[in-house]
Design a protein around this motif. Structure first.
Motif, mmCIF file in Angstrom:
data_model
loop_
_atom_site.group_PDB
_atom_site.id
_atom_site.type_symbol
_atom_site.label_atom_id
_atom_site.label_comp_id
_atom_site.label_asym_id
_atom_site.label_seq_id
_atom_site.Cartn_x
_atom_site.Cartn_y
_atom_site.Cartn_z
ATOM 1 N N ARG A 172 75.886 15.702 64.039
ATOM 2 C CA ARG A 172 75.206 16.427 65.113
ATOM 3 C C ARG A 172 76.111 17.519 65.654
ATOM 4 O O ARG A 172 77.302 17.289 65.880
ATOM 5 N N ASP B 31 74.217 11.459 59.608
ATOM 6 C CA ASP B 31 74.428 11.300 61.042
ATOM 7 C C ASP B 31 75.525 12.263 61.487
ATOM 8 O O ASP B 31 76.638 11.871 61.813
ATOM 9 N N HIS C 29 65.173 23.315 59.908
ATOM 10 C CA HIS C 29 66.174 22.248 59.865
ATOM 11 C C HIS C 29 67.466 22.805 59.293
ATOM 12 O O HIS C 29 67.463 23.746 58.502
ATOM 13 N N ASP D 219 69.225 12.177 55.298
ATOM 14 C CA ASP D 219 69.703 12.583 56.612
ATOM 15 C C ASP D 219 71.128 12.071 56.797
ATOM 16 O O ASP D 219 71.417 10.916 56.485
ATOM 17 N N ARG E 168 70.381 16.752 55.515
ATOM 18 C CA ARG E 168 69.851 17.265 56.781
ATOM 19 C C ARG E 168 70.720 16.738 57.920
ATOM 20 O O ARG E 168 71.066 15.556 57.961
ATOM 21 N N ARG F 249 71.591 17.309 62.423
ATOM 22 C CA ARG F 249 70.931 17.657 63.689
ATOM 23 C C ARG F 249 71.747 18.719 64.427
ATOM 24 O O ARG F 249 72.955 18.566 64.610
ATOM 25 N N ASP G 237 71.510 20.781 68.040
ATOM 26 C CA ASP G 237 70.792 20.802 69.318
ATOM 27 C C ASP G 237 70.257 22.188 69.662
ATOM 28 O O ASP G 237 69.196 22.304 70.267
#
Length: 189
Positions: A38, A36, A72, A34, A83, A85, A87
């Motif tokens: 976004r 960080d 994902h 993962d 991966r 993130r 929203d």
């Protein structure tokens, strides 16, 4: 004698207007983990909580972005898969250009990362409602499973082009693009 250098304008004229995207759909490395990173609903990209302000970096990341069957989102290269993130949708449709009228109309959208897409069978428009009677969430399919959320201004401009059409469930309100009708919502009788 060394070959002469081409002048930049001549060199630029030989390049494609829109560079080809990497073939991320053909790359299948193992998950690296993962990251960080976004992407917020308003289209802002954050790395480790810090807003990424370099547009060139965002466009680079966007070019190697993929959404898999697990829903994902990943930044992917031939040897790494990270991966991230997202929203809502990773892109925003920030501009609408219209050519033609009626069934012959073509609706062309520009995203916040520079993609230019004409709505049609390969790039459908859809509108979702998170709650009955709630705010509409209009999307354009960009590539693969990646979508762009239309900005409010673009959606309002799109709605002005709409027309009523009978459907199996009553009357739909929608728009035409490339001979295809896209419903923006059902009208109550």
């Amino acid at each position: 004698m060394p070959p002469s250098r081409p002048d930049p304008a001549t060199l630029a004229a030989t390049l494609p207007a829109t560079p080809a995207l990497p073939p991320v759909e053909r790359w299948n490395p193992s998950l690296s983990g993962d990251m960080d990173l976004r992407i917020t609903r308003d289209g802002a990209w954050y790395h480790e909580g810090t807003l990424i302000q370099r547009e060139a970096l965002i466009r680079l990341f966007a070019s190697i972005l993929r959404c898999d069957e697990d829903s994902h989102h990943y930044l992917i290269t031939p040897v790494e898969k990270w991966r991230i993130r997202v929203d809502d949708a990773p892109f925003r449709a920030v501009r609408l250009d219209v050519t033609g009228t009626g069934r012959e109309q073509i609706l062309s959208f520009t995203t916040n990362v520079g993609d230019m897409i004409a709505a049609g069978s390969d790039h459908p428009l859809s509108v979702e409602y998170q709650t009955p009677g709630g705010e509409p969430a209009p999307y354009l399919q960009v590539r693969g499973r990646l979508r762009a959320l239309l900005t409010r201004a673009v959606f309002l401009e799109l709605a002005e082009l709409g027309e009523e059409r009978p459907s199996d469930q009553g009357r739909d309100y929608g728009v035409w693009s490339q001979g295809q009708f896209f419903s923006l919502g059902r009208l109550d009788d």
